[in-house]
Design a protein around this motif. Structure first.
Motif, PDB file in Angstrom:
ATOM      1  N   MET A 151       0.831  -1.190   0.000  1.00 30.83           N
ATOM      2  CA  MET A 151       0.000   0.000   0.000  1.00 30.83           C
ATOM      3  C   MET A 151       0.875   1.252   0.000  1.00 30.83           C
ATOM      4  N   ALA A 152       1.970   1.227   0.717  1.00 30.05           N
ATOM      5  CA  ALA A 152       2.847   2.390   0.791  1.00 30.05           C
ATOM      6  C   ALA A 152       3.468   2.696  -0.560  1.00 30.05           C
ATOM      7  N   HIS A 153       3.691   1.689  -1.377  1.00 27.12           N
ATOM      8  CA  HIS A 153       4.294   1.884  -2.683  1.00 27.12           C
ATOM      9  C   HIS A 153       3.261   2.181  -3.772  1.00 27.12           C
ATOM     10  N   ALA A 154       1.982   2.178  -3.420  1.00 26.24           N
ATOM     11  CA  ALA A 154       0.947   2.423  -4.413  1.00 26.24           C
ATOM     12  C   ALA A 154       0.948   3.875  -4.871  1.00 26.24           C
ATOM     13  N   ALA A 155       1.347   4.793  -3.987  1.00 24.49           N
ATOM     14  CA  ALA A 155       1.346   6.219  -4.323  1.00 24.49           C
ATOM     15  C   ALA A 155       2.480   6.526  -5.298  1.00 24.49           C
ATOM     16  N   GLN A 156       2.183   7.392  -6.233  1.00 25.45           N
ATOM     17  CA  GLN A 156       3.187   7.819  -7.205  1.00 25.45           C
ATOM     18  C   GLN A 156       4.039   8.939  -6.606  1.00 25.45           C
ATOM     19  N   ASP A 157       5.184   9.149  -7.186  1.00 22.60           N
ATOM     20  CA  ASP A 157       6.075  10.221  -6.743  1.00 22.60           C
ATOM     21  C   ASP A 157       5.433  11.571  -7.077  1.00 22.60           C
ATOM     22  N   PRO A 158       5.161  12.399  -6.056  1.00 27.74           N
ATOM     23  CA  PRO A 158       4.483  13.674  -6.311  1.00 27.74           C
ATOM     24  C   PRO A 158       5.205  14.569  -7.315  1.00 27.74           C
ATOM     25  N   GLU A 159       6.519  14.633  -7.236  1.00 24.01           N
ATOM     26  CA  GLU A 159       7.263  15.496  -8.164  1.00 24.01           C
ATOM     27  C   GLU A 159       7.136  14.997  -9.597  1.00 24.01           C
ATOM     28  N   ALA A 160       7.185  13.696  -9.797  1.00 23.82           N
ATOM     29  CA  ALA A 160       7.050  13.137 -11.148  1.00 23.82           C
ATOM     30  C   ALA A 160       5.664  13.416 -11.716  1.00 23.82           C
ATOM     31  N   VAL A 161       4.627  13.256 -10.889  1.00 27.72           N
ATOM     32  CA  VAL A 161       3.267  13.534 -11.354  1.00 27.72           C
ATOM     33  C   VAL A 161       3.120  15.021 -11.660  1.00 27.72           C
ATOM     34  N   PHE A 162       3.660  15.865 -10.791  1.00 36.44           N
ATOM     35  CA  PHE A 162       3.611  17.309 -11.029  1.00 36.44           C
ATOM     36  C   PHE A 162       4.248  17.633 -12.375  1.00 36.44           C
ATOM     37  N   ASN A 163       5.411  17.080 -12.634  1.00 38.03           N
ATOM     38  CA  ASN A 163       6.126  17.381 -13.873  1.00 38.03           C
ATOM     39  C   ASN A 163       5.379  16.921 -15.112  1.00 38.03           C
ATOM     40  N   ARG A 164       4.651  15.825 -15.017  1.00 40.76           N
ATOM     41  CA  ARG A 164       3.964  15.319 -16.208  1.00 40.76           C
ATOM     42  C   ARG A 164       2.531  15.810 -16.331  1.00 40.76           C
ATOM     43  N   SER A 165       1.877  16.163 -15.224  1.00 37.87           N
ATOM     44  CA  SER A 165       0.455  16.487 -15.301  1.00 37.87           C
ATOM     45  C   SER A 165       0.068  17.852 -14.741  1.00 37.87           C
ATOM     46  N   CYS A 166       0.739  18.320 -13.726  1.00 42.37           N
ATOM     47  CA  CYS A 166       0.282  19.517 -12.998  1.00 42.37           C
ATOM     48  C   CYS A 166       1.071  20.769 -13.335  1.00 42.37           C
ATOM     49  N   GLY A 167       2.328  20.597 -13.666  1.00 42.33           N
ATOM     50  CA  GLY A 167       3.224  21.729 -13.850  1.00 42.33           C
ATOM     51  C   GLY A 167       2.824  22.674 -14.958  1.00 42.33           C
ATOM     52  N   MET A 181      -9.505  23.843 -13.953  1.00 39.45           N
ATOM     53  CA  MET A 181      -8.826  22.553 -13.846  1.00 39.45           C
ATOM     54  C   MET A 181      -9.744  21.434 -14.327  1.00 39.45           C
ATOM     55  N   PRO A 182      -9.259  20.647 -15.258  1.00 37.26           N
ATOM     56  CA  PRO A 182     -10.074  19.529 -15.740  1.00 37.26           C
ATOM     57  C   PRO A 182     -10.182  18.424 -14.695  1.00 37.26           C
ATOM     58  N   PRO A 183     -11.195  17.572 -14.807  1.00 36.49           N
ATOM     59  CA  PRO A 183     -11.304  16.446 -13.872  1.00 36.49           C
ATOM     60  C   PRO A 183     -10.012  15.635 -13.837  1.00 36.49           C
ATOM     61  N   ARG A 184      -9.639  15.277 -12.643  1.00 39.10           N
ATOM     62  CA  ARG A 184      -8.444  14.482 -12.345  1.00 39.10           C
ATOM     63  C   ARG A 184      -7.164  15.247 -12.643  1.00 39.10           C
ATOM     64  N   GLY A 185      -7.269  16.532 -12.925  1.00 39.21           N
ATOM     65  CA  GLY A 185      -6.084  17.365 -13.114  1.00 39.21           C
ATOM     66  C   GLY A 185      -5.115  16.830 -14.154  1.00 39.21           C
ATOM     67  N   LEU A 186      -5.617  16.158 -15.152  1.00 37.68           N
ATOM     68  CA  LEU A 186      -4.826  15.537 -16.227  1.00 37.68           C
ATOM     69  C   LEU A 186      -4.014  14.326 -15.774  1.00 37.68           C
ATOM     70  N   CYS A 187      -4.305  13.789 -14.605  1.00 35.80           N
ATOM     71  CA  CYS A 187      -3.627  12.572 -14.136  1.00 35.80           C
ATOM     72  C   CYS A 187      -4.680  11.472 -14.022  1.00 35.80           C
ATOM     73  N   THR A 188      -4.890  10.760 -15.093  1.00 33.22           N
ATOM     74  CA  THR A 188      -5.945   9.746 -15.135  1.00 33.22           C
ATOM     75  C   THR A 188      -5.625   8.513 -14.290  1.00 33.22           C
ATOM     76  N   ASP A 189      -4.346   8.310 -13.970  1.00 32.21           N
ATOM     77  CA  ASP A 189      -3.987   7.128 -13.189  1.00 32.21           C
ATOM     78  C   ASP A 189      -3.660   7.460 -11.733  1.00 32.21           C
ATOM     79  N   CYS A 190      -4.006   8.658 -11.288  1.00 36.35           N
ATOM     80  CA  CYS A 190      -3.751   9.053  -9.899  1.00 36.35           C
ATOM     81  C   CYS A 190      -4.888   8.610  -8.985  1.00 36.35           C
ATOM     82  N   SER A 191      -4.521   8.187  -7.804  1.00 40.45           N
ATOM     83  CA  SER A 191      -5.493   7.837  -6.770  1.00 40.45           C
ATOM     84  C   SER A 191      -5.723   9.055  -5.879  1.00 40.45           C
ATOM     85  N   ALA A 192      -6.694   8.967  -4.992  1.00 42.72           N
ATOM     86  CA  ALA A 192      -6.928  10.044  -4.019  1.00 42.72           C
ATOM     87  C   ALA A 192      -5.684  10.251  -3.166  1.00 42.72           C
TER      88      ALA A 192
END
Length: 96
Positions: free
Chosen positions: A16-32, A73-84
């Motif tokens: 479960m601890a490894h299920a979360a994605q790296d926040p910086e990587a997600v930011f760089n690909r979807s949020c930045g 902001m679009p639904p899921r902030g452009l990260c379709t594979d992100c969990s809550a």
């Protein structure tokens, strides 16, 4: 039996601890694209003055905004594979 239960619990928690994605990587690909300052209404990463009133709404509300979409902001902030959990970690990372 207790050792087996402990091993199973440890395995479950570590997966479960490894299920979360790296926040910086997600930011760089979807949020930045928006949260690096290109979109004035999106709070910029690290802008504590902009993030403080948003964080005061509570993490559940912010995760809901990302999940459902909010203002520009679009639904899921452009990260379709992100969990809550991913969204929460990204919000915490961006707000610092």
């Amino acid at each position: 039996m207790k050792l087996l239960l402990l091993a199973a619990t440890t395995l479950l928690l570590s997966s479960m601890a490894h299920a979360a994605q790296d926040p910086e990587a997600v930011f760089n690909r979807s949020c930045g694209a928006c949260h690096n300052g290109q979109l004035p209404m999106a709070p910029k990463k690290g802008d504590t003055a902009a993030w403080t009133p948003r964080l005061a709404q509570g993490m559940d509300k912010l995760v809901q905004h990302v999940t459902d979409g909010y203002n520009a902001m679009p639904p899921r902030g452009l990260c379709t594979d992100c969990s809550a959990e991913d969204f929460q970690a990204i919000i915490q990372w961006m707000s610092k």
